[in-house]
Design a protein around this motif. Structure first.
Motif, PDB file in Angstrom:
ATOM      1  N   PHE A 199      -6.747  20.580 118.068  1.00 15.86           N
ATOM      2  CA  PHE A 199      -5.928  19.795 117.147  1.00 15.86           C
ATOM      3  C   PHE A 199      -4.451  19.817 117.533  1.00 15.86           C
ATOM      4  CE2 PHE A 199      -9.633  20.289 114.473  1.00 15.86           C
ATOM      5  CZ  PHE A 199      -9.669  19.103 113.750  1.00 15.86           C
ATOM      6  N   PHE A 200      -4.069  20.745 118.412  1.00 14.28           N
ATOM      7  CA  PHE A 200      -2.661  20.959 118.730  1.00 14.28           C
ATOM      8  C   PHE A 200      -2.423  20.916 120.228  1.00 14.28           C
ATOM      9  CE2 PHE A 200      -3.855  23.152 114.853  1.00 14.28           C
ATOM     10  CZ  PHE A 200      -2.997  22.545 113.947  1.00 14.28           C
ATOM     11  N   THR A 201      -1.258  20.409 120.596  1.00 15.55           N
ATOM     12  CA  THR A 201      -0.887  20.354 122.007  1.00 15.55           C
ATOM     13  C   THR A 201      -0.592  21.773 122.501  1.00 15.55           C
ATOM     14  OG1 THR A 201       1.498  20.163 121.606  1.00 15.55           O
ATOM     15  CG2 THR A 201       0.219  18.088 121.630  1.00 15.55           C
ATOM     16  N   PRO A 202      -0.607  21.985 123.814  1.00 16.26           N
ATOM     17  CA  PRO A 202      -0.231  23.307 124.328  1.00 16.26           C
ATOM     18  C   PRO A 202       1.180  23.726 123.889  1.00 16.26           C
ATOM     19  CG  PRO A 202      -1.393  22.080 126.015  1.00 16.26           C
ATOM     20  CD  PRO A 202      -1.148  21.119 124.873  1.00 16.26           C
ATOM     21  N   LYS A 203       2.095  22.788 123.805  1.00 20.62           N
ATOM     22  CA  LYS A 203       3.461  23.088 123.359  1.00 20.62           C
ATOM     23  C   LYS A 203       3.457  23.554 121.901  1.00 20.62           C
ATOM     24  CE  LYS A 203       8.085  21.054 123.517  1.00 20.62           C
ATOM     25  NZ  LYS A 203       8.853  19.892 124.002  1.00 20.62           N
ATOM     26  N   GLU A 204       2.692  22.872 121.052  1.00 27.90           N
ATOM     27  CA  GLU A 204       2.592  23.270 119.649  1.00 27.90           C
ATOM     28  C   GLU A 204       1.925  24.634 119.524  1.00 27.90           C
ATOM     29  OE1 GLU A 204       2.267  18.833 117.582  1.00 27.90           O
ATOM     30  OE2 GLU A 204       0.448  19.829 118.294  1.00 27.90           O
ATOM     31  N   GLN A 205       0.904  24.884 120.330  1.00 23.25           N
ATOM     32  CA  GLN A 205       0.237  26.188 120.309  1.00 23.25           C
ATOM     33  C   GLN A 205       1.211  27.305 120.693  1.00 23.25           C
ATOM     34  OE1 GLN A 205      -3.543  26.246 122.461  1.00 23.25           O
ATOM     35  NE2 GLN A 205      -3.735  24.049 122.068  1.00 23.25           N
ATOM     36  N   ALA A 206       2.036  27.047 121.692  1.00 22.54           N
ATOM     37  CA  ALA A 206       3.025  28.044 122.107  1.00 22.54           C
ATOM     38  C   ALA A 206       4.019  28.311 120.978  1.00 22.54           C
ATOM     39  CB  ALA A 206       3.749  27.578 123.370  1.00 22.54           C
ATOM     40  N   ALA A 207       4.439  27.255 120.292  1.00 17.44           N
ATOM     41  CA  ALA A 207       5.373  27.419 119.175  1.00 17.44           C
ATOM     42  C   ALA A 207       4.723  28.162 118.012  1.00 17.44           C
ATOM     43  CB  ALA A 207       5.881  26.051 118.712  1.00 17.44           C
ATOM     44  N   LEU A 208       3.457  27.876 117.736  1.00 20.37           N
ATOM     45  CA  LEU A 208       2.762  28.571 116.654  1.00 20.37           C
ATOM     46  C   LEU A 208       2.573  30.052 116.984  1.00 20.37           C
ATOM     47  CD1 LEU A 208       0.167  25.808 115.752  1.00 20.37           C
ATOM     48  CD2 LEU A 208       2.068  26.593 114.312  1.00 20.37           C
ATOM     49  N   ALA A 209       2.239  30.355 118.234  1.00 16.05           N
ATOM     50  CA  ALA A 209       2.099  31.762 118.639  1.00 16.05           C
ATOM     51  C   ALA A 209       3.431  32.491 118.519  1.00 16.05           C
ATOM     52  CB  ALA A 209       1.561  31.844 120.066  1.00 16.05           C
ATOM     53  N   LEU A 210       4.509  31.846 118.938  1.00 16.13           N
ATOM     54  CA  LEU A 210       5.832  32.459 118.819  1.00 16.13           C
ATOM     55  C   LEU A 210       6.210  32.636 117.355  1.00 16.13           C
ATOM     56  CD1 LEU A 210       8.257  33.546 120.424  1.00 16.13           C
ATOM     57  CD2 LEU A 210       9.232  31.235 120.300  1.00 16.13           C
ATOM     58  N   THR A 211       5.886  31.656 116.532  1.00 13.93           N
ATOM     59  CA  THR A 211       6.151  31.759 115.092  1.00 13.93           C
ATOM     60  C   THR A 211       5.455  32.982 114.518  1.00 13.93           C
ATOM     61  OG1 THR A 211       6.393  29.361 114.884  1.00 13.93           O
ATOM     62  CG2 THR A 211       5.881  30.583 112.860  1.00 13.93           C
ATOM     63  N   GLU A 212       4.210  33.177 114.879  1.00 12.99           N
ATOM     64  CA  GLU A 212       3.467  34.340 114.383  1.00 12.99           C
ATOM     65  C   GLU A 212       4.097  35.646 114.859  1.00 12.99           C
ATOM     66  OE1 GLU A 212      -0.608  33.721 115.532  1.00 12.99           O
ATOM     67  OE2 GLU A 212      -0.897  32.175 114.007  1.00 12.99           O
ATOM     68  N   ALA A 213       4.445  35.708 116.131  1.00 15.42           N
ATOM     69  CA  ALA A 213       5.009  36.950 116.683  1.00 15.42           C
ATOM     70  C   ALA A 213       6.345  37.292 116.034  1.00 15.42           C
ATOM     71  CB  ALA A 213       5.164  36.827 118.194  1.00 15.42           C
ATOM     72  N   VAL A 214       7.201  36.315 115.871  1.00 18.31           N
ATOM     73  CA  VAL A 214       8.518  36.570 115.273  1.00 18.31           C
ATOM     74  C   VAL A 214       8.376  36.875 113.786  1.00 18.31           C
ATOM     75  CG1 VAL A 214      10.790  35.571 114.774  1.00 18.31           C
ATOM     76  CG2 VAL A 214       9.747  35.238 117.030  1.00 18.31           C
ATOM     77  N   THR A 215       7.522  36.135 113.099  1.00 20.65           N
ATOM     78  CA  THR A 215       7.323  36.361 111.664  1.00 20.65           C
ATOM     79  C   THR A 215       6.748  37.746 111.405  1.00 20.65           C
ATOM     80  OG1 THR A 215       7.063  33.997 111.268  1.00 20.65           O
ATOM     81  CG2 THR A 215       6.158  35.475 109.598  1.00 20.65           C
ATOM     82  N   LEU A 216       5.838  38.184 112.267  1.00 18.09           N
ATOM     83  CA  LEU A 216       5.174  39.482 112.110  1.00 18.09           C
ATOM     84  C   LEU A 216       5.743  40.507 113.085  1.00 18.09           C
ATOM     85  CD1 LEU A 216       1.541  38.071 111.814  1.00 18.09           C
ATOM     86  CD2 LEU A 216       3.078  38.743 109.944  1.00 18.09           C
ATOM     87  N   VAL A 217       7.020  40.398 113.384  1.00 19.92           N
ATOM     88  CA  VAL A 217       7.663  41.217 114.411  1.00 19.92           C
ATOM     89  C   VAL A 217       7.447  42.714 114.215  1.00 19.92           C
ATOM     90  CG1 VAL A 217       9.961  41.322 113.337  1.00 19.92           C
ATOM     91  CG2 VAL A 217       9.742  41.351 115.830  1.00 19.92           C
ATOM     92  N   ALA A 218       7.347  43.167 112.988  1.00 13.40           N
ATOM     93  CA  ALA A 218       7.142  44.594 112.724  1.00 13.40           C
ATOM     94  C   ALA A 218       5.767  45.078 113.172  1.00 13.40           C
ATOM     95  CB  ALA A 218       7.328  44.893 111.237  1.00 13.40           C
TER      96      ALA A 218
END
Length: 175
Positions: A104-123
């Protein structure tokens, strides 16, 4: 959920009275009124973060962070914004499980979603090098800085909304 509530929701009942009652019962401070200079600074940071980014990507990032932070207020707001921007329902439903629905998502969107998760859950383990490298492969330095800034702003907004008891279904933005 009671049978009457479930029936009302499935029948498409007008939930506005319930939203209004929840908002009226809210007892926490109005952040924008209590700290207007701080509020305007966050608004400015948010606006600057969005510059040059695809509006659909902006909403996907904000939706995913809001899922992770359990911020119903922001999730409601940003799914509505995404719909207004032309996002389709299938993709909106798949954001929370994007790894299982990558098609459902482009590779660019997938990369952004993965980064969003990592930064949001940084702890939970920082931002892994592989996640950062994948994002850097899809965004130039300026775009990546804006994506990171957007992730930071939505996390800030989520925390403001949660700390002040914002009610999902209300949207106090103007314009």
């Amino acid at each position: 959920m009671t049978t009457n509530t479930a029936t009302a929701i499935t029948a498409g009942a007008d939930l506005t009275p319930g939203i209004a009652a929840a908002e009226a019962a809210r007892t926490r401070l109005d952040f924008a009124k209590a700290a207007p200079k701080v509020f305007r600074a966050i608004v400015g940071f948010d606006a600057a973060a969005r510059e040059g980014l695809d509006p659909a990507l902006v909403e996907l990032i904000q939706i995913r962070a809001s899922h992770l932070n359990h911020c119903a207020y922001c999730l409601h707001m940003h799914t509505n914004d995404a719909r207004k921007a032309g996002e389709n329902e299938d993709r909106l439903h798949m954001v929370a499980v994007w790894r299982e629905a990558r098609h459902f998502f482009t590779p660019k969107e997938q990369a952004a979603l993965a980064l969003t998760e990592a930064v949001t859950l940084v702890a939970d383990g920082g931002v892994p090098d592989a996640v950062y490298a994948e994002a850097a492969a899809h965004f130039d330095d300026r775009e990546l800085a804006h994506v990171l800034s957007l992730i930071l702003t939505i996390n800030t907004w989520n925390r403001v909304a949660l700390a002040t008891g914002k009610v999902a279904g209300t949207d106090e933005r103007t314009g």
